[in-house]
Design a protein around this motif. Structure first.
Motif, short mmCIF file in Angstrom:
data_model
loop_
_atom_site.label_atom_id
_atom_site.label_comp_id
_atom_site.label_asym_id
_atom_site.label_seq_id
_atom_site.Cartn_x
_atom_site.Cartn_y
_atom_site.Cartn_z
N UNK A 48 0.82 -1.20 0.00
CA UNK A 48 0.00 0.00 0.00
C UNK A 48 0.86 1.26 0.00
N UNK A 49 2.06 1.16 0.55
CA UNK A 49 2.97 2.31 0.56
C UNK A 49 3.62 2.52 -0.81
N UNK A 50 3.79 1.44 -1.55
CA UNK A 50 4.37 1.51 -2.90
C UNK A 50 3.26 1.28 -3.92
N UNK A 51 2.32 2.20 -3.95
CA UNK A 51 1.13 2.05 -4.80
C UNK A 51 1.43 2.25 -6.27
N UNK A 52 2.61 2.77 -6.61
CA UNK A 52 2.98 2.99 -8.00
C UNK A 52 3.27 1.65 -8.71
N UNK A 53 3.72 0.68 -7.94
CA UNK A 53 4.07 -0.63 -8.50
C UNK A 53 2.79 -1.40 -8.78
N UNK A 58 3.12 -7.75 -11.12
CA UNK A 58 4.41 -8.22 -10.60
C UNK A 58 4.28 -9.64 -10.06
N UNK A 59 3.22 -9.90 -9.30
CA UNK A 59 3.02 -11.24 -8.75
C UNK A 59 2.74 -12.26 -9.84
N UNK A 60 1.99 -11.87 -10.88
CA UNK A 60 1.72 -12.81 -11.96
C UNK A 60 3.02 -13.17 -12.70
N UNK A 61 3.86 -12.18 -12.98
CA UNK A 61 5.13 -12.45 -13.66
C UNK A 61 6.04 -13.30 -12.78
N UNK A 62 6.09 -12.98 -11.49
CA UNK A 62 6.90 -13.77 -10.56
C UNK A 62 6.43 -15.21 -10.50
N UNK A 63 5.13 -15.42 -10.36
CA UNK A 63 4.60 -16.78 -10.27
C UNK A 63 4.80 -17.55 -11.57
#
Length: 135
Positions: A48-53, A58-63
């Protein structure tokens, strides 16, 4: 937990004598650490603090990357298990590591599917879709 079992079982054998297990160790330890970092990030709600990401992307690419590399690690680990090993406990641990690598690969594959649904917004229910329509 499954990734931890993979590298712990391999680490308890004489894996340094077989080059194939070096790849399995790299994949299992790397993705275990990164998964742990993502878990802590979500547990502490740091996303929530890094809302720009774009976290769902990111999680889909990582998984997806974890799934593909765990396929290679599973095949490598399973192909390197030799039933005629002179150390029976090494054979049992390596065979168990192959089994858990397969389960880990399936778990990352399922996470990829659910991450894709979250990224596309297909996982919303009727209440959230009505709120976002009127907002």
């Amino acid at each position: 937990v499954l990734g931890l079992l993979v590298w712990a079982l391999i680490a308890d054998t004489t894996y340094h004598l077989h080059a194939a297990y070096g790849w399995v160790m790299f994949v299992s330890i790397f993705f275990w650490i990164v998964t742990l970092l993502f878990f802590v990030t979500y547990l502490l709600q740091l996303q929530l603090k890094f809302y720009v990401i774009p976290w769902p992307l990111v999680l889909m690419i990582f998984n997806a990357a974890a799934t593909v590399l765990y396929v290679t690690a599973f095949v490598t680990c399973a192909a390197a298990v030799q039933p005629t090993s002179w150390r029976q406990w090494d054979y049992n641990r390596r065979a168990a590591a192959s089994f858990f690598a397969c389960l880990t690969m399936i778990a990352y594959g399922a996470s990829t599917f659910f991450s894709f649904r979250a990224w596309k917004g297909l996982g919303s229910n009727a209440a959230t879709s009505q709120v976002s329509d009127h907002a």
